[in-house]
Design a protein around this motif. Structure first.
Motif, PDB file in Angstrom:
ATOM      1  N   UNK A 164      31.056  56.047  46.455  1.00 33.09           N
ATOM      2  CA  UNK A 164      31.452  54.827  47.146  1.00 33.09           C
ATOM      3  C   UNK A 164      30.634  53.645  46.624  1.00 33.09           C
ATOM      4  N   UNK A 165      31.299  52.520  46.458  1.00 34.94           N
ATOM      5  CA  UNK A 165      30.642  51.283  46.038  1.00 34.94           C
ATOM      6  C   UNK A 165      30.986  50.195  47.055  1.00 34.94           C
ATOM      7  N   UNK A 166      29.980  49.415  47.427  1.00 35.66           N
ATOM      8  CA  UNK A 166      30.178  48.386  48.434  1.00 35.66           C
ATOM      9  C   UNK A 166      29.123  48.510  49.517  1.00 35.66           C
ATOM     10  N   UNK A 167      29.374  48.021  50.740  1.00 34.09           N
ATOM     11  CA  UNK A 167      30.640  47.378  51.147  1.00 34.09           C
ATOM     12  C   UNK A 167      30.793  45.980  50.545  1.00 34.09           C
ATOM     13  N   UNK A 168      32.041  45.584  50.348  1.00 35.38           N
ATOM     14  CA  UNK A 168      32.382  44.262  49.852  1.00 35.38           C
ATOM     15  C   UNK A 168      32.909  43.415  51.008  1.00 35.38           C
ATOM     16  N   UNK A 169      32.746  42.106  50.912  1.00 32.93           N
ATOM     17  CA  UNK A 169      33.183  41.222  52.000  1.00 32.93           C
ATOM     18  C   UNK A 169      34.571  40.657  51.785  1.00 32.93           C
ATOM     19  N   UNK A 170      35.167  40.894  50.617  1.00 29.79           N
ATOM     20  CA  UNK A 170      36.493  40.339  50.334  1.00 29.79           C
ATOM     21  C   UNK A 170      37.432  41.434  49.854  1.00 29.79           C
ATOM     22  N   UNK A 171      38.483  41.690  50.614  1.00 31.37           N
ATOM     23  CA  UNK A 171      39.499  42.667  50.198  1.00 31.37           C
ATOM     24  C   UNK A 171      40.171  42.192  48.919  1.00 31.37           C
ATOM     25  N   UNK A 172      40.381  40.874  48.818  1.00 29.91           N
ATOM     26  CA  UNK A 172      41.013  40.315  47.623  1.00 29.91           C
ATOM     27  C   UNK A 172      40.202  40.605  46.364  1.00 29.91           C
ATOM     28  N   UNK A 173      38.862  40.459  46.456  1.00 23.15           N
ATOM     29  CA  UNK A 173      38.007  40.732  45.298  1.00 23.15           C
ATOM     30  C   UNK A 173      38.048  42.207  44.927  1.00 23.15           C
ATOM     31  N   UNK A 174      38.115  43.098  45.939  1.00 21.80           N
ATOM     32  CA  UNK A 174      38.198  44.536  45.677  1.00 21.80           C
ATOM     33  C   UNK A 174      39.486  44.867  44.933  1.00 21.80           C
ATOM     34  N   UNK A 175      40.613  44.336  45.409  1.00 21.14           N
ATOM     35  CA  UNK A 175      41.899  44.616  44.764  1.00 21.14           C
ATOM     36  C   UNK A 175      41.944  44.058  43.347  1.00 21.14           C
ATOM     37  N   UNK A 176      41.349  42.873  43.168  1.00 22.40           N
ATOM     38  CA  UNK A 176      41.296  42.259  41.839  1.00 22.40           C
ATOM     39  C   UNK A 176      40.483  43.130  40.883  1.00 22.40           C
ATOM     40  N   UNK A 177      39.354  43.659  41.356  1.00 26.61           N
ATOM     41  CA  UNK A 177      38.515  44.531  40.527  1.00 26.61           C
ATOM     42  C   UNK A 177      39.246  45.826  40.184  1.00 26.61           C
ATOM     43  N   UNK A 178      39.967  46.390  41.153  1.00 27.39           N
ATOM     44  CA  UNK A 178      40.695  47.642  40.907  1.00 27.39           C
ATOM     45  C   UNK A 178      41.815  47.433  39.888  1.00 27.39           C
ATOM     46  N   UNK A 179      42.493  46.301  39.967  1.00 34.68           N
ATOM     47  CA  UNK A 179      43.550  45.997  38.995  1.00 34.68           C
ATOM     48  C   UNK A 179      42.958  45.855  37.592  1.00 34.68           C
ATOM     49  N   UNK A 180      41.804  45.211  37.505  1.00 36.21           N
ATOM     50  CA  UNK A 180      41.138  45.039  36.218  1.00 36.21           C
ATOM     51  C   UNK A 180      40.727  46.390  35.641  1.00 36.21           C
TER      52      UNK A 180
END
Length: 620
Positions: A127-143
């Motif tokens: 597990x990595x995080x927690x992150x404060x932005x769902x948008x940033x997480x999805x952007x990183x996963x797409x990348x």
């Protein structure tokens, strides 16, 4: 009967949690103590100085109970759990419970996946995080899919290899299709190692590789491919810039600071993971009067970390709090490793805490201004309308509208605004019963009579929870002089005294002023009062239209044509399309009726006979 003085004598001198109840047995406060005897007795001593809010609480205590624990640490854990469960009135409370996303890499699978997770589980995944932005997480996963070709499916591999066609991600070159055996387990694992390095913040090697690929593609005139590599490099650098370095130790830290006024508080938290700030967030708290800043911070820490699965190695606080040793012991147990609480006094750490404090103050100030603007749009607008009409106070406004459905049936709508906001639970719908045809004045008279007569009946019978027994401070009619006079007539007949105001419209059907007490009152189009009136108008129209749609969808609108044998929906629509009105159908001959599409001679004679037989009966 609970005798407080007698029960105080029974309190043990042991650590534990005490729970205060009011006369309705609701829990109003939960606290912990090293010695229950000493702490609980303080509330009921004549020499106590608890502050205004606590004094109010003590006056409401009807009984108390307590739970003994073996240590102060156990009491702290139990206190956190009870506060979260019961949300007592006089405890400082978080106003929101926020969950943070994680990136989960299923390293235990033969062909691992990269997933978004809402909580960290003990399932052998990384597990990595927690992150404060769902948008940033999805952007990183797409990348990561573009860089490392990680699969995005739920197939059980290698069991399901070759059982189905490759998915869209294979065709757009974001997956190597391990589901088809196009990539070996060993090669796929190398890609996953790249993902883990990426999530750990190791970008330099990857950027260097992409830069080399971009250079080669450009030299070979594959410019589109080179452009793709360039975009990937920019995206990586963009994500890297978000993670600002805050220290060389590489530790996980939370930086916590506070801003507060008499009633509200905002706590700002900076999340630092592996030496990088991955984000920040703020939390609103309801604060009891006379609560110190250190106590607010303490309450926040206990509630926040009781509900989050991740505890960092270090908590950096704006100021000292009580019970630091007990807190550290509790947090250490939750983390499974030693946790340190620090209050930096100098250097870069102190500056970081100051930055968090400035952010908290900014949020508090901005929201205070936002609340003032909202108050201007609502309560301020109501006061403006009351001032225009010369009324002392207007809190509740009711507005009414009449609408016809295809000329056959009328419906009425009533909307309610309290303190400038819609109160949708009090909205009401009316099907007009006694008025035939499109007579808006008569329909309005019926609706208002039914509404206020029902309210009077509920008041006379002592029905406290009735749907109509609360009357408005002002009636706002969606029309001018005529509508106002109808409403005044109804109120006069029922011996009620309620101000009635009409909305006068111009030639473009836009409100230009208010009609009150036989005169038109101009109102500025830029004022908050005018904007509120416009919102009320739009809402009463919307509510009526929704009622129309509901009636249509349920087939509740009954046409007189439905009573004719052999005339179904298709023929009824065709007749109305051809003749436009019931009167024209009634006056049509059999030959004229036969000319309507879908009508044969038998159906035409039935329609003709129905209306003419009805006329004969009425004449008789």
């Amino acid at each position: 009967m609970f005798d407080i003085q007698e029960e105080l004598k029974k309190l043990p001198a042991k650590p534990g949690v005490y729970i205060m109840h009011d006369a309705k047995d609701a829990i109003i406060y939960v606290g912990k103590a090293i010695s229950l005897r000493n702490r609980v007795r303080q509330y009921f001593q004549s020499s106590r100085n608890l502050g205004v809010k606590k004094e109010q609480m003590v006056q409401q205590i009807a009984r108390f109970e307590y739970i003994i624990t073996d240590s102060e640490l156990e009491a702290l854990v139990l206190e956190c759990n009870l506060i979260k469960e019961h949300r007592p009135k006089y405890n400082t409370m978080l106003k929101d419970d926020k969950g943070y996303p994680y990136i989960r890499v299923t390293v235990q699978e033969d062909f691992p996946r990269v997933l978004l997770a809402r909580q960290m589980k003990k399932d052998k995944s990384r597990y990595f995080g927690p992150y404060t932005s769902v948008g940033a997480v999805k952007e990183s996963m797409e990348l990561m899919r573009k860089l490392y070709f990680v699969r995005n499916c739920n197939r059980n591999l290698p069991r399901d290899i070759g059982k189905d066609r490759p998915c869209l991600y294979y065709h757009i070159h974001q997956c190597k299709a391990p589901c088809q055996g196009y990539i070996s387990r060993e090669e796929y694992r190398k890609n996953i190692e790249g993902v883990l390095d990426f999530l750990n913040g190791d970008y330099k090697k990857l950027v260097k590789e992409l830069e080399e690929k971009m250079r080669l593609a450009a030299e070979e005139l594959r410019f589109e491919e080179a452009g793709e590599y360039r975009d990937l490099i920019q995206n990586i650098e963009k994500i890297g810039e978000r993670q600002k370095i805050t220290g060389s130790s590489g530790e996980d830290k939370d930086v916590i600071a506070l801003a507060c006024d008499e009633e509200d508080a905002v706590v700002q938290v900076f999340f630092i993971r592996d030496g990088k700030m991955i984000g920040r967030d703020h939390f609103y708290l309801r604060v009891a009067v006379d609560t110190s800043r250190s106590q607010i911070l303490l309450d926040f820490i206990k509630q926040f970390y009781a509900g989050t699965p991740f505890v960092p190695k270090v908590l950096m606080l704006q100021e000292e709090v009580e019970e630091i040793q007990v807190l550290e012991e509790w947090l250490t147990k939750k983390r499974g490793q030693k946790v340190h609480i620090q209050v930096p006094k100098k250097g870069s750490k102190e500056k970081l805490v100051e930055l968090a404090a400035r952010n908290a103050q900014m949020v508090l100030s901005q929201d205070r201004e936002k609340l003032k603007r909202e108050e201007g749009r609502t309560i301020g607008a109501m006061k403006e309308i009351a001032s225009l009409l010369g009324l002392e106070d207007v809190e509740r406004v009711e507005s009414y509208d009449i609408s016809n459905i295809s000329g056959f049936e009328s419906v009425g709508s009533m909307v309610v605004y309290e303190k400038g906001k819609p109160k949708r639970n009090d909205y009401r719908k009316f099907k007009i019963r006694t008025v035939k045809g499109p007579d808006d004045y008569a329909s309005m008279q019926e609706m208002l009579t039914r509404r206020f007569q029902r309210g009077l009946d509920e008041r006379e019978s002592g029905q406290q929870d009735g749907k109509f027994n609360r009357f408005p401070d002002l009636i706002l009619m969606d029309g001018g002089k005529g509508q106002v006079h109808v409403a005044c007539q109804v109120l006069e007949e029922l011996k009620l005294s309620i101000p009635v105001c009409g909305m006068v419209k111009d030639d473009s059907h836009r409100t230009r002023g208010l009609y009150y007490q036989d005169r038109e009152i101009p109102i500025s189009h830029s004022s908050e009062g005018f904007k509120l009136i416009t919102r009320i108008q739009d809402e009463v129209h919307r509510f009526a239209i929704e009622y129309h749609r509901l009636l249509r969808s349920k087939g509740q609108i009954h046409s007189i044509l439905d009573d004719i044998d052999g005339i179904g929906p298709a023929r009824r629509k065709a007749l109305m399309r051809q003749f436009k009105s019931l009167e024209a159908i009634q006056n049509a001959s059999v030959d004229q009726l036969k000319e309507v599409p879908s009508m044969n001679e038998g159906a035409a004679r039935k329609v003709y006979a129905f209306f003419h037989q009805k006329q004969e009966i009425q004449t008789d």
